[in-house]
Write an enzyme that holds these catalytic residues in place. Structure first.
Site, PDB file in Angstrom:
ATOM      1  NE  ARG A 231      -7.845  77.667  63.143  1.00  0.00           N
ATOM      2  CZ  ARG A 231      -8.733  76.774  62.720  1.00  0.00           C
ATOM      3  NH1 ARG A 231      -8.808  75.596  63.310  1.00  0.00           N
ATOM      4  NH2 ARG A 231      -9.555  77.055  61.731  1.00  0.00           N
TER       5      ARG A 231
ATOM      6  CD  GLN B 222     -16.751  70.918  52.934  1.00  0.00           C
ATOM      7  OE1 GLN B 222     -16.866  71.705  52.002  1.00  0.00           O
ATOM      8  NE2 GLN B 222     -15.942  69.880  52.882  1.00  0.00           N
TER       9      GLN B 222
ATOM     10  CB  VAL C  79     -15.045  75.304  62.629  1.00  0.00           C
ATOM     11  CG1 VAL C  79     -14.809  73.876  62.146  1.00  0.00           C
ATOM     12  CG2 VAL C  79     -13.792  76.153  62.414  1.00  0.00           C
ATOM     13  CG  ASP C  80     -16.871  80.624  59.899  1.00  0.00           C
ATOM     14  OD1 ASP C  80     -18.082  80.791  59.662  1.00  0.00           O
ATOM     15  OD2 ASP C  80     -16.045  80.340  59.003  1.00  0.00           O
TER      16      ASP C  80
ATOM     17  CG  HIS D 113     -15.488  69.781  58.907  1.00  0.00           C
ATOM     18  ND1 HIS D 113     -14.861  70.326  57.807  1.00  0.00           N
ATOM     19  CD2 HIS D 113     -15.846  68.515  58.544  1.00  0.00           C
ATOM     20  CE1 HIS D 113     -14.828  69.434  56.834  1.00  0.00           C
ATOM     21  NE2 HIS D 113     -15.436  68.330  57.258  1.00  0.00           N
TER      22      HIS D 113
ATOM     23  CB  CYS E 247     -14.111  62.544  83.472  1.00  0.00           C
ATOM     24  SG  CYS E 247     -13.602  63.413  81.969  1.00  0.00           S
TER      25      CYS E 247
ATOM     26  N   GLY F 275     -17.785  77.717  47.332  1.00  0.00           N
ATOM     27  CA  GLY F 275     -16.497  77.931  47.982  1.00  0.00           C
ATOM     28  C   GLY F 275     -15.815  76.669  48.449  1.00  0.00           C
ATOM     29  CB  THR F 276     -16.297  73.461  49.104  1.00  0.00           C
ATOM     30  OG1 THR F 276     -15.629  72.250  49.418  1.00  0.00           O
ATOM     31  CG2 THR F 276     -17.658  73.173  48.524  1.00  0.00           C
ATOM     32  CB  SER F 277     -12.278  71.481  45.849  1.00  0.00           C
ATOM     33  OG  SER F 277     -12.295  70.435  46.802  1.00  0.00           O
TER      34      SER F 277
END
Length: 270
Positions: A79, A114, A116-117, A131, A176, A213-215
Site C-alpha cells: 500500500r 479519516q 491515513v495519507d 485513523h 520489547c 468526500g465522506t458519506s
C-alpha cells in the site's frame, strides 16, 4: 470562474461562501473521496495483483496481524508503494490556502481527516488524523513509536525508490522484541484518544461543519456532524454522490477538487 460550473452548483457555492464568511469557528471532516481524487485507492476499491484474493477488512485488523504478521506487513508495504508518489490535488491545496487565510481573518478552521495519507500535510495544512498515519510505525505490544532513519517513511518520498523503503522483512521492537506494525487504527480498535477528543470539541463548538468526500453515515465519525448540528451549527456536504442525510443544510454535489478552489475564492471575495 463560477460561470464554468452548472448553474445550481454555482448558486450553492455562493450560498456556502456567504455562510462561511462570518463564522469564527469552522470544523471540516475529510474522508476517502478527497484522497481518491489524487489516485489513492479506497478500502471499497477491489484489490489488485497478488492481493486480489484478500479483502482489506480481513487484513486490517489485530487478529490478522497476530495470526500472520508477515502477510499484513507485506500488504501495508505494498500500500505504501501504491501511494508514495501521490500528490495533493486542488482540494488539498485550497484547504491549506483557506487555513492560512482564516488565521489572518479571525477564523479558526479545525481540519479532521479519516485518511491515513499525508496529503493534507504535503499541501501545507494542519490536520488531526482519526485513523492513524500510513507513514508511521509502532510496536504491536508496547505501542512505542518505531524510528529508523534508514527506513524513514516520513522522509521525502520523491527520492528514488529503493528496496529498503518498502522491505517486507518484519521489524522487531528494540524495547520489547515484539513485531512493529503500521500506526493505523485497525477494525476493532479504538480511535486515538487525543485526536478524537479534539474532533469532538471542534464539532461541538463550531458554527459551520463541512463534510468533504465522506458519506457522513459511518460511525463514530458520522456522529461529528450530528454533534455539530445539535449545538446549532450549519452543515455543508461536498460529495459528488450526496448522502441521504437530512441534517445537511447545503449540498455541493461535485468532486472536492472542483468545489474547493471555487469555494475558497468566493469566501475571499465575499
Amino acid at each position: 470562474m463560477l460561470q464554468e460550473l452548472p448553474q445550481a452548483l454555482a448558486a450553492n457555492i455562493q450560498s456556502a461562501a456567504r455562510l462561511l464568511t462570518a463564522p469564527a469557528r469552522i470544523c471540516i471532516l475529510t474522508g476517502a473521496g478527497i484522497s481518491a481524487e489524487s489516485g489513492i485507492p479506497t478500502f471499497r476499491d477491489k484489490q489488485t495483483g497478488l492481493w486480489e484474493q484478500y479483502r482489506a477488512e480481513d487484513l486490517a485488523n489485530p487478529a490478522a496481524f497476530a495470526r500472520d504478521p508477515q502477510l499484513v506487513w507485506s500488504w501495508y508495504q505494498w500500500r505504501r508503494q501504491l501511494v508514495h508518489n501521490k500528490q495533493p490535488n486542488p482540494a488539498h491545496l485550497a484547504l491549506a490556502d483557506w487555513q492560512d487565510y482564516a488565521a489572518q481573518h479571525n477564523q479558526s478552521i479545525s481540519l479532521i481527516t479519516q485518511n491515513v495519507d499525508d496529503l493534507h500535510e504535503q499541501a501545507g495544512s494542519t490536520a488531526a488524523h482519526l485513523h492513524g498515519h500510513l507513514w508511521r510505525n509502532r510496536c504491536s505490544h508496547c505501542g512505542i513509536s518505531y524510528e529508523d532513519k534508514s527506513r524513514d517513511f516520513n522522509a521525502d518520498k520523491d527520492v528514488s525508490e529503493d528496496d529498503s523503503n518498502f522491505s517486507t522483512d518484519l521489524i522487531t521492537c528494540q524495547h520489547c522484541d515484539n513485531y512493529i506494525r503500521p500506526d493505523i487504527v485497525w477494525f476493532g480498535e479504538a480511535l486515538p484518544t487525543g485526536a478524537w477528543q479534539h474532533a469532538e470539541d471542534a464539532a461541538a463548538n463550531c458554527d459551520v461543519f463541512i463534510s468533504i468526500g465522506t458519506s457522513s453515515l459511518v460511525y463514530p465519525a458520522a456522529g461529528l456532524a450530528q454533534l455539530a448540528q445539535q449545538n446549532g451549527a450549519k452543515i455543508i456536504e461536498i460529495n459528488p454522490n450526496p448522502t441521504p442525510n437530512t441534517i445537511v443544510d447545503i449540498t455541493l454535489a461535485d468532486k472536492a477538487g472542483v468545489v474547493m478552489p471555487h469555494l475558497v475564492q468566493q469566501i475571499k471575495e465575499t
